[in-house]
Design a protein around this motif. Structure first.
Motif, PDB file in Angstrom:
ATOM      1  N   HIS A 135      10.495  -2.910 -35.225  1.00 31.63           N
ATOM      2  CA  HIS A 135      10.455  -2.332 -33.800  1.00 31.63           C
ATOM      3  C   HIS A 135      10.899  -3.483 -32.770  1.00 31.63           C
ATOM      4  O   HIS A 135      12.058  -2.909 -32.171  1.00 31.63           O
ATOM      5  CB  HIS A 135       9.004  -1.916 -33.199  1.00 31.63           C
ATOM      6  N   LEU A 136      10.496  -4.757 -33.094  1.00 35.31           N
ATOM      7  CA  LEU A 136      11.518  -5.492 -31.374  1.00 35.31           C
ATOM      8  C   LEU A 136      12.733  -5.442 -32.037  1.00 35.31           C
ATOM      9  O   LEU A 136      13.242  -5.545 -30.653  1.00 35.31           O
ATOM     10  CB  LEU A 136      10.308  -6.618 -31.809  1.00 35.31           C
ATOM     11  N   PRO A 137      13.320  -5.708 -33.434  1.00 32.87           N
ATOM     12  CA  PRO A 137      14.632  -5.947 -33.121  1.00 32.87           C
ATOM     13  C   PRO A 137      15.281  -4.655 -32.660  1.00 32.87           C
ATOM     14  O   PRO A 137      16.633  -4.429 -32.611  1.00 32.87           O
ATOM     15  CB  PRO A 137      14.781  -5.922 -34.651  1.00 32.87           C
ATOM     16  N   ALA A 138      14.733  -3.438 -33.633  1.00 29.07           N
ATOM     17  CA  ALA A 138      15.930  -2.404 -32.844  1.00 29.07           C
ATOM     18  C   ALA A 138      15.789  -2.125 -31.368  1.00 29.07           C
ATOM     19  O   ALA A 138      16.742  -2.055 -31.016  1.00 29.07           O
ATOM     20  CB  ALA A 138      14.770  -1.596 -34.146  1.00 29.07           C
ATOM     21  N   ILE A 139      14.370  -2.355 -30.679  1.00 33.71           N
ATOM     22  CA  ILE A 139      14.414  -2.057 -29.203  1.00 33.71           C
ATOM     23  C   ILE A 139      15.825  -2.942 -29.037  1.00 33.71           C
ATOM     24  O   ILE A 139      16.191  -3.414 -27.908  1.00 33.71           O
ATOM     25  CB  ILE A 139      13.135  -2.557 -28.461  1.00 33.71           C
ATOM     26  N   LEU A 170      16.058   5.371 -35.574  1.00 34.04           N
ATOM     27  CA  LEU A 170      14.926   5.860 -34.850  1.00 34.04           C
ATOM     28  C   LEU A 170      14.754   5.271 -33.701  1.00 34.04           C
ATOM     29  O   LEU A 170      14.917   6.512 -32.410  1.00 34.04           O
ATOM     30  CB  LEU A 170      13.898   5.127 -35.630  1.00 34.04           C
ATOM     31  N   TYR A 171      15.296   4.424 -33.254  1.00 32.68           N
ATOM     32  CA  TYR A 171      15.659   4.443 -31.398  1.00 32.68           C
ATOM     33  C   TYR A 171      16.716   4.917 -31.103  1.00 32.68           C
ATOM     34  O   TYR A 171      16.635   5.824 -29.597  1.00 32.68           O
ATOM     35  CB  TYR A 171      15.377   3.094 -31.156  1.00 32.68           C
ATOM     36  N   ASP A 199      19.794  -0.865 -44.595  1.00 36.24           N
ATOM     37  CA  ASP A 199      19.801  -0.829 -43.946  1.00 36.24           C
ATOM     38  C   ASP A 199      19.026  -0.585 -42.275  1.00 36.24           C
ATOM     39  O   ASP A 199      19.298  -1.547 -41.402  1.00 36.24           O
ATOM     40  CB  ASP A 199      17.973  -1.349 -43.421  1.00 36.24           C
ATOM     41  N   ARG A 200      18.827   0.500 -42.303  1.00 39.42           N
ATOM     42  CA  ARG A 200      19.528   1.072 -40.024  1.00 39.42           C
ATOM     43  C   ARG A 200      18.188   2.184 -39.924  1.00 39.42           C
ATOM     44  O   ARG A 200      18.769   2.854 -38.663  1.00 39.42           O
ATOM     45  CB  ARG A 200      21.117   1.610 -40.066  1.00 39.42           C
ATOM     46  N   HIS A 223      10.410   6.708 -40.781  1.00 37.55           N
ATOM     47  CA  HIS A 223      12.328   6.048 -40.321  1.00 37.55           C
ATOM     48  C   HIS A 223      12.305   6.316 -41.792  1.00 37.55           C
ATOM     49  O   HIS A 223      13.821   5.944 -41.784  1.00 37.55           O
ATOM     50  CB  HIS A 223      11.021   5.012 -40.974  1.00 37.55           C
ATOM     51  N   SER A 224      11.538   6.847 -42.899  1.00 40.95           N
ATOM     52  CA  SER A 224      12.838   7.013 -44.539  1.00 40.95           C
ATOM     53  C   SER A 224      13.663   7.996 -43.785  1.00 40.95           C
ATOM     54  O   SER A 224      14.337   7.803 -45.140  1.00 40.95           O
ATOM     55  CB  SER A 224      11.693   7.584 -45.327  1.00 40.95           C
ATOM     56  N   ARG A 225      13.541   8.849 -43.323  1.00 39.19           N
ATOM     57  CA  ARG A 225      14.034  10.308 -43.137  1.00 39.19           C
ATOM     58  C   ARG A 225      15.496   9.388 -42.352  1.00 39.19           C
ATOM     59  O   ARG A 225      16.594   9.742 -43.231  1.00 39.19           O
ATOM     60  CB  ARG A 225      13.867  10.847 -42.468  1.00 39.19           C
TER      61      ARG A 225
END
Length: 311
Positions: free
Chosen positions: A20-24, A270-271, A264-265, A120-122
């Motif tokens: 979460h933190l890296p994606a944000i 998601l975000y 992996d993205r 997330h797997s979708r």
């Protein structure tokens, strides 16, 4: 909305730090505004609170929250955030029960905020192309094999073995989130065998049979006792050959083609989806994977197996 979405992360466990933190941080649509957690340190000198209550009472400016807590405590936090007018991102599974997710969906409609039940797997690279390819095929059967070592992937997570923690369905629901997305027909549980350690409340393995509304059989093998190579694989037999999704959906192989492999993205996607939902004033609350897990427990043949302990 004007300017970046000011978001707070609630629950600073492994998934928050790893994903979460890296994606944000990588998404300019968001600005991390605060964190709340009963343990651990804050992030980068930002306001850090022990509870969501403290954060809301502080007056810190927050537009949205990402709930990364265990599912057993997520309903109260989500309901509190919605009542305060915040958009809510729910880590999977979206709750401990179907009933509480349905209530949250009604509450967000009344409050006019966005609710995102994330799977997330979708968003694994091979999943979208697999869905497109299968849409034009006749499905004959499918197999899901999700076998991993719980000691490697979930060390010390006592909550996962408690009621509402799902046990082996915590990773297994990822497979179901893919299957319910890529298969063209709805499917339902026909048989469920749950292997439950003598000292735990949740299963360590499960053997399931499903059938879709067109008659195709789907088998699912879940096991947390796997050592050596790990398996996160789905194969679908069709009238035009066999499609294979491996490594959790990151590797797609279509009949007669070389494997497609991509980075992996999942959480960045998601975000991006969460930001788009907020911008459009809509929500995404799909409970199909969770409903299948609930049905597996509802009709499950529970078999007690050897007690599980960690070193």
């Amino acid at each position: 909305m004007a300017g970046p979405i000011r978001i707070a992360v609630i629950g600073l466990g492994k998934i928050a730090h790893d994903q979460h933190l890296p994606a944000i941080a990588a998404n300019p649509a968001f600005q991390l505004a605060a964190t709340a957690s009963t343990h651990g340190e804050g992030v980068g000198g930002l306001p850090r609170f022990a509870t969501l209550d403290e954060m809301l009472a502080s007056g810190v400016a927050v537009d949205a929250v990402a709930l990364c807590t265990p599912p057993q405590v997520r309903y109260q936090l989500a309901a509190q955030a919605i009542a305060a007018g915040k958009h809510v991102f729910l880590e999977k599974p979206p709750g401990a029960t179907l009933g509480e997710v349905a209530i949250l969906d009604a509450q967000r409609q009344a409050a006019g905020v966005t609710l995102f039940a994330s799977w997330h797997s979708r968003y694994a690279a091979g999943v979208g192309p697999a869905r497109d390819w299968l849409a034009e095929r006749e499905i004959r059967s499918a197999s899901i094999v999700w076998r991993e070592d719980v000691r490697v992937w979930h060390p010390g997570q006592a909550w996962i073995w408690e009621p509402g923690g799902l046990g082996v369905f915590d990773p297994g629901i990822n497979a179901l989130s893919i299957a319910t997305y890529i298969l063209p027909h709805p499917f339902f549980v026909e048989r469920s065998v749950l292997s439950i350690p003598a000292n735990r409340a949740a299963p360590i393995a499960a053997d399931l049979s499903f059938r879709d509304v067109a008659g195709a059989a789907i088998r699912m093998d879940l096991d947390w006792r796997q050592t050596g190579p790990q398996s996160w694989d789905i194969s679908v037999d069709t009238d035009r050959g066999t499609l294979r999704l491996e490594k959790g959906g990151t590797v797609l192989t279509l009949p007669g083609e070389a494997p497609r492999i991509a980075e992996d993205r999942e959480y960045p996607e998601l975000y991006a989806r969460f930001a788009a939902l907020i911008d459009a004033g809509t929500s995404d609350v799909d409970i199909a994977p969770m409903r299948l897990v609930a049905d597996a427990f509802l009709c499950g043949d529970r078999r007690i197996v050897e007690a599980f302990s960690e070193p």
